[in-house]
Design an enzyme around this catalytic site. Sequence first.
Site, PDB file in Angstrom:
ATOM      1  N   SER A   1       0.801  -1.224   0.000  1.00  0.00           N
ATOM      2  CA  SER A   1       0.000   0.000   0.000  1.00  0.00           C
ATOM      3  C   SER A   1       0.836   1.277   0.000  1.00  0.00           C
ATOM      4  O   SER A   1       0.319   2.356  -0.301  1.00  0.00           O
ATOM      5  CB  SER A   1      -0.940   0.019   1.205  1.00  0.00           C
ATOM      6  OG  SER A   1      -0.212  -0.059   2.417  1.00  0.00           O
TER       7      SER A   1
ATOM      8  N   THR B   1      -2.175  -6.444  -1.247  1.00  0.00           N
ATOM      9  CA  THR B   1      -3.127  -5.847  -0.314  1.00  0.00           C
ATOM     10  C   THR B   1      -4.532  -6.035  -0.851  1.00  0.00           C
ATOM     11  O   THR B   1      -4.729  -6.298  -2.045  1.00  0.00           O
ATOM     12  CB  THR B   1      -2.868  -4.340  -0.142  1.00  0.00           C
ATOM     13  OG1 THR B   1      -3.023  -3.696  -1.417  1.00  0.00           O
ATOM     14  CG2 THR B   1      -1.468  -4.077   0.381  1.00  0.00           C
TER      15      THR B   1
ATOM     16  N   VAL C   1     -12.811  -8.841   5.189  1.00  0.00           N
ATOM     17  CA  VAL C   1     -12.525  -8.727   6.622  1.00  0.00           C
ATOM     18  C   VAL C   1     -13.812  -8.580   7.417  1.00  0.00           C
ATOM     19  O   VAL C   1     -14.050  -9.297   8.389  1.00  0.00           O
ATOM     20  CB  VAL C   1     -11.582  -7.546   6.902  1.00  0.00           C
ATOM     21  CG1 VAL C   1     -11.358  -7.395   8.408  1.00  0.00           C
ATOM     22  CG2 VAL C   1     -10.248  -7.736   6.201  1.00  0.00           C
TER      23      VAL C   1
ATOM     24  N   ASP D   1     -23.022  -1.398   5.388  1.00  0.00           N
ATOM     25  CA  ASP D   1     -22.320  -1.335   4.101  1.00  0.00           C
ATOM     26  C   ASP D   1     -23.330  -0.888   3.055  1.00  0.00           C
ATOM     27  O   ASP D   1     -24.005  -1.713   2.434  1.00  0.00           O
ATOM     28  CB  ASP D   1     -21.717  -2.688   3.725  1.00  0.00           C
ATOM     29  CG  ASP D   1     -20.712  -2.571   2.586  1.00  0.00           C
ATOM     30  OD1 ASP D   1     -20.986  -1.798   1.638  1.00  0.00           O
ATOM     31  OD2 ASP D   1     -19.666  -3.239   2.633  1.00  0.00           O
TER      32      ASP D   1
ATOM     33  N   ALA E   1      -9.003  -0.518  11.812  1.00  0.00           N
ATOM     34  CA  ALA E   1      -7.985  -1.346  11.163  1.00  0.00           C
ATOM     35  C   ALA E   1      -8.259  -1.374   9.666  1.00  0.00           C
ATOM     36  O   ALA E   1      -7.982  -2.361   8.998  1.00  0.00           O
ATOM     37  CB  ALA E   1      -7.991  -2.758  11.740  1.00  0.00           C
TER      38      ALA E   1
ATOM     39  N   ARG F   1      -8.378   2.031   6.933  1.00  0.00           N
ATOM     40  CA  ARG F   1      -7.447   3.037   6.443  1.00  0.00           C
ATOM     41  C   ARG F   1      -7.573   4.258   7.339  1.00  0.00           C
ATOM     42  O   ARG F   1      -8.645   4.575   7.841  1.00  0.00           O
ATOM     43  CB  ARG F   1      -7.742   3.416   4.986  1.00  0.00           C
ATOM     44  CG  ARG F   1      -7.378   2.329   3.968  1.00  0.00           C
ATOM     45  CD  ARG F   1      -5.867   2.160   3.857  1.00  0.00           C
ATOM     46  NE  ARG F   1      -5.466   1.238   2.800  1.00  0.00           N
ATOM     47  CZ  ARG F   1      -5.236  -0.043   2.961  1.00  0.00           C
ATOM     48  NH1 ARG F   1      -5.398  -0.576   4.176  1.00  0.00           N
ATOM     49  NH2 ARG F   1      -4.842  -0.803   1.958  1.00  0.00           N
TER      50      ARG F   1
ATOM     51  N   ASP G   1      -4.918   1.268  14.369  1.00  0.00           N
ATOM     52  CA  ASP G   1      -3.804   0.628  13.670  1.00  0.00           C
ATOM     53  C   ASP G   1      -3.398   1.434  12.450  1.00  0.00           C
ATOM     54  O   ASP G   1      -2.321   1.220  11.911  1.00  0.00           O
ATOM     55  CB  ASP G   1      -4.194  -0.797  13.251  1.00  0.00           C
ATOM     56  CG  ASP G   1      -3.083  -1.505  12.496  1.00  0.00           C
ATOM     57  OD1 ASP G   1      -1.985  -1.632  13.064  1.00  0.00           O
ATOM     58  OD2 ASP G   1      -3.303  -1.918  11.329  1.00  0.00           O
TER      59      ASP G   1
ATOM     60  N   GLU H   1       0.104   8.532   6.905  1.00  0.00           N
ATOM     61  CA  GLU H   1       1.219   7.598   7.139  1.00  0.00           C
ATOM     62  C   GLU H   1       2.312   7.785   6.075  1.00  0.00           C
ATOM     63  O   GLU H   1       2.010   7.974   4.904  1.00  0.00           O
ATOM     64  CB  GLU H   1       0.712   6.149   7.066  1.00  0.00           C
ATOM     65  CG  GLU H   1      -0.276   5.749   8.133  1.00  0.00           C
ATOM     66  CD  GLU H   1      -0.798   4.332   7.912  1.00  0.00           C
ATOM     67  OE1 GLU H   1      -0.250   3.601   7.059  1.00  0.00           O
ATOM     68  OE2 GLU H   1      -1.771   3.952   8.573  1.00  0.00           O
TER      69      GLU H   1
ATOM     70  N   HIS I   1       0.038   0.117  11.514  1.00  0.00           N
ATOM     71  CA  HIS I   1      -0.585  -0.447  10.316  1.00  0.00           C
ATOM     72  C   HIS I   1      -0.109  -1.888  10.092  1.00  0.00           C
ATOM     73  O   HIS I   1       0.351  -2.261   9.016  1.00  0.00           O
ATOM     74  CB  HIS I   1      -0.266   0.414   9.086  1.00  0.00           C
ATOM     75  CG  HIS I   1      -1.193   0.182   7.939  1.00  0.00           C
ATOM     76  ND1 HIS I   1      -1.427   1.129   6.955  1.00  0.00           N
ATOM     77  CD2 HIS I   1      -1.952  -0.896   7.579  1.00  0.00           C
ATOM     78  CE1 HIS I   1      -2.274   0.647   6.057  1.00  0.00           C
ATOM     79  NE2 HIS I   1      -2.604  -0.584   6.422  1.00  0.00           N
TER      80      HIS I   1
ATOM     81  N   GLY J   1      -2.931  -6.528   9.504  1.00  0.00           N
ATOM     82  CA  GLY J   1      -2.917  -7.598   8.513  1.00  0.00           C
ATOM     83  C   GLY J   1      -1.549  -8.189   8.268  1.00  0.00           C
ATOM     84  O   GLY J   1      -1.308  -8.790   7.219  1.00  0.00           O
ATOM     85  N   TYR J   2      -0.638  -8.051   9.243  1.00  0.00           N
ATOM     86  CA  TYR J   2       0.756  -8.420   9.022  1.00  0.00           C
ATOM     87  C   TYR J   2       1.152  -9.777   9.606  1.00  0.00           C
ATOM     88  O   TYR J   2       2.323 -10.003   9.876  1.00  0.00           O
ATOM     89  CB  TYR J   2       1.669  -7.331   9.592  1.00  0.00           C
ATOM     90  CG  TYR J   2       2.210  -6.391   8.542  1.00  0.00           C
ATOM     91  CD1 TYR J   2       1.425  -6.004   7.463  1.00  0.00           C
ATOM     92  CD2 TYR J   2       3.502  -5.885   8.616  1.00  0.00           C
ATOM     93  CE1 TYR J   2       1.910  -5.142   6.506  1.00  0.00           C
ATOM     94  CE2 TYR J   2       3.995  -5.023   7.656  1.00  0.00           C
ATOM     95  CZ  TYR J   2       3.199  -4.655   6.606  1.00  0.00           C
ATOM     96  OH  TYR J   2       3.688  -3.819   5.647  1.00  0.00           O
TER      97      TYR J   2
END
Length: 380
Positions: A46, A67, A128, A147, A206, A208, A232, A237, A256, A259-260
């Site tokens: 990203s 991503t 997610v 949504d 978590a 953006r 997160d 950034e 961030h 998702g790592y």
Amino acid sequence: MIRVLADQNMVGLDLLPSEGLEIRTLPGRSISAADLEEVDALWVRSITPVTQELVQKSQLRFVGTATAGVEHVDQDALAANGIRFAAAPGANANSVVEYVLAALAELQEPWERLEAGDALGIVGHGHVGRLLAQVAGDLGWHVKVYDPWLAAEDAEVDWASLQDILDCRVISLHCSLHQQSPWPSYHLIDAEALAALDNRQWLINAARGAVIDNRALLKHLQSESPVNCVLDVWEGEPECDWSLLAMPSLKLASAHIAGYSWEAKWNATKMLYEHLRKMQLVETPIQIDENTVADLAPVQETGCSAARELIQQRYTIAEDNLLFRNLAKLPAAERAAGFDALRREYRKREELRGTRLPFVGGDASPPLRRMARALGVALA
């Protein structure tokens, strides 16, 4: 020979078949048009803006982002230059879900409130958000989902309104970042939305950074009854509003890395490689034995504490919180580089899902079985 330039923070590149494939890596923020000379495929994350200026003079045949989000890629520019594109949707979904669960377990109170029947509000029902809703439902929690893009297509689902979500005890953001009308997610949580929240609630981002107006958030956290936060992701950034860290209501903060997990990164790498195979640019399938199952230590079967033990055996979110807060102690000019370094040098974090929990002492109770099933843990 297919020549790939990849972000150096991608994992598992050395596990890919070497036949017909040549990979070199660079820091994602430094990739420039000059680096693309004689490169067939570009794999980014990203932090690399993929623009017309970057690709227009290249011989790229494929660009992939490891991503789910794609706001950093100008897909029109790729199409105009005849370059194929793919993302890695869902690759990190379980990693992000486990980050959210780890935060709730670490803080304990929001987890207990959800167990007591208070609602979890989820914004975004992509990979997610959908998985988090499923896991939360399996845990017996009351879940509401907002949504509007999907709601416009599926009237049979009982979708929540944004106001419904703002009334929830815990709110977790998992939407993509965009400014597309009529439901932009950019600054979705703005000053007006924040004014509807108070210190009895918990807000987790978590997704953006810019889904929350960070300037408005800082002002809100300075108010009399601010929402409790887990962040997160951050606007701007790797330059963040470091003054947010001084706010007592910011309970957990990280760089961030939701998702790592190692599995998430490896999933993304595999997905991009498989796109090269679909394009017939490479032929050799990945042949890695991934059937090893890790054993967990037995846990005390006492509801919330058992879940906390299981999650924290695999992931201690407090460590990421401490590492991130230590960045604020650096000189201001060094913090952005420190942010990138935390991500680049991130430890190997393994997921809870897919592990095995030895159980001794007769049959496991229904609550323990339900919890294990929800978390993807096998009882052995």
